[in-house]
Design an enzyme around this catalytic site. Structure first.
Site, PDB file in Angstrom:
ATOM      1  N   HIS A 187     -14.312  29.385  -4.284  1.00 39.95           N
ATOM      2  CA  HIS A 187     -14.531  30.830  -4.255  1.00 39.95           C
ATOM      3  C   HIS A 187     -14.300  31.500  -5.597  1.00 39.95           C
ATOM      4  CE1 HIS A 187     -15.343  30.473  -0.120  1.00 39.95           C
ATOM      5  NE2 HIS A 187     -15.203  31.748   0.173  1.00 39.95           N
TER       6      HIS A 187
ATOM      7  N   ASP B 118      -6.119  38.924   0.760  1.00 38.85           N
ATOM      8  CA  ASP B 118      -6.783  39.663   1.852  1.00 38.85           C
ATOM      9  C   ASP B 118      -7.647  38.710   2.663  1.00 38.85           C
ATOM     10  OD1 ASP B 118      -5.767  41.812   0.549  1.00 38.85           O
ATOM     11  OD2 ASP B 118      -7.689  42.607  -0.116  1.00 38.85           O
TER      12      ASP B 118
ATOM     13  N   GLU C 109      -2.187  48.749   0.447  1.00 38.28           N
ATOM     14  CA  GLU C 109      -3.289  48.431  -0.457  1.00 38.28           C
ATOM     15  C   GLU C 109      -4.221  49.634  -0.511  1.00 38.28           C
ATOM     16  OE1 GLU C 109      -4.436  43.780  -0.669  1.00 38.28           O
ATOM     17  OE2 GLU C 109      -6.012  45.096   0.011  1.00 38.28           O
TER      18      GLU C 109
END
Ligand SMILES: Cc1cc2nc3c(=O)[nH]c(=O)nc-3n(C[C@H](O)[C@H](O)[C@H](O)COP(=O)(O)OP(=O)(O)OC[C@H]3O[C@@H](n4cnc5c(N)ncnc54)[C@H](O)[C@@H]3O)c2cc1C
Length: 331
Positions: A91, A154, A267
């Site tokens: 990723h 996240d 956040e």
């Protein structure tokens, strides 16, 4: 499996392998328990998540465990200009888990190797494989032990080794630090192929170099991660702001309370003041069925607005009205 010979085309320049560009040979056989993929089967390691880079590795190695990783690195180190890259879940968005004409080690094949709960003086830790996905670590820790790591990303389809090679940041970092601050021991295969255990007190340079080290100090095959009791329930809230100053003022207030009394997760994000399904107002509700009454927001004409996202952990026995009171107290 044995790799008897891996002919490697040497690249004089970046780009596609050049058949006659010079050849070095991985002449020594490596007895691997895992497997080696070549040709079209390396496609997964030829691209990264950003889609910006495309390079072909010589081979994609799927190690069975630390010994395989060690053997591959030792063999590669005997070949001039041979490069090795660890790949977690691929990723990265800038080609970090790729190597042009080299060996990519796909750490996902090692996911099942380690999963052990440790109780050290009343504190809990989970010993997990570098190739494990965080989402699987979470599910297993909660369902088997009622415990969970303290600091997260996240998005959880990332590997333990991949995020520990960066930082691993989410809404808990203000309280516990990034994921790299929540690890007490690593097993690393160094650039010489040595299988080494390191911690704050044991090989500390390797330990701190590897945490956030972008895979340049060795390959993480095992990590000991701090745990805490998992909450039964979470109250999840999003608050919309039109003014940047108010948004940052509230965020700073929540993450810097001296008394530690705050939400468990804080956040923020910016979104477009339009109907774009990905970046606009539709991205604000936690659940599409909830919707959001934009009419209560002052119309500023600004192209972007801001959203503070907070979460509060509580237990099943806590009465909802008490949870409401605590949340109102925080804000
Ligand atoms: C959709 C998406 C959401 C994201 N969300 C977050 C987020 O919320 N918070 C956050 O902090 N980051 C986030 N990221 C970034 C992400 O943490 C990094 O890109 C991370 O490195 C990806 O993990 P990976 O397992 O895919 O690693 P890869 O991309 O496969 O590898 C990343 C780097 O680590 C090295 N590496 C991989 N495995 C190992 C290992 N076992 N030992 C040593 N080195 C290794 C690789 O060589 C490479 O340099 C997100 C990325 C994407 C694409």
């Amino acid at each position: 499996m044995t790799i008897a010979y891996l002919d490697r085309t040497v690249h004089e320049t970046d780009g596609e392998p050049k058949p006659n560009g010079g050849v070095s040979t991985l002449s020594k056989s490596i007895d691997l328990q895992g497997s080696v993929e070549t040709g079209d089967k390396t496609t997964i390691a030829s691209k990264d998540f950003g889609g910006l880079y495309s390079t072909k590795p010589l081979a994609l190695i799927k190690p069975a465990g630390s010994d395989d990783v060690s053997r591959v690195i030792k063999a590669a180190s005997r070949i001039p200009r041979m490069t090795v890259a660890a790949r977690g879940n691929g990723h990265s968005i800038n080609g970090q888990a790729m190597t042009n004409g080299g060996l990519v080690i796909d750490m996902r094949s090692t996911e099942e190797n380690h999963f052990r709960l440790l109780n050290i003086n009343g504190s809990f830790f989970i010993d997990v494989s570098g190739g494990a996905l965080w989402e699987n670590v979470l599910t297993r820790c909660v369902s088997r032990f009622g415990l969970a790591p303290r600091s997260w990303t996240d998005y959880l389809s990332l590997t333990v080794g991949g995020t520990l090679s960066n930082a691993g940041v989410s809404g808990q970092a203000f309280r516990y630090g990034p994921q790299i601050s929540n690890v007490t021991e690593l097993e690393i295969i160094t650039g010489k192929g040595d299988i080494t255990v390191c911690s704050e007190t044991r090989n500390p340079e390797l330990f701190f170099g590897s945490l956030g080290g972008l895979g340049q100090f060795g390959i993480i095959t095992r990590a000991m991660v701090k745990l805490q009791p998992a909450p039964d329930m979470v109250r999840w809230i999003r608050v919309v702001y039109t003014e940047f100053d108010e948004f940052t003022r509230d965020a700073e207030f929540l993450v810097s309370r001296d008394d530690g009394e705050s939400f468990d997760y804080v956040e923020g994000f910016v979104f477009c003041n339009n109907d774009d399904p990905v970046n606009g107002w539709p991205s604000v509700p936690l659940d599409p069925v909830h919707g959001f009454n934009q009419g209560i927001i002052p119309q500023t004409g600004a192209s972007v607005h801001y959203c503070l996202e907070v979460a509060f952990h509580y237990q099943k026995g806590d009465h909802p009205s008490n949870v409401d009171k605590v949340i109102i107290f925080f804000v």
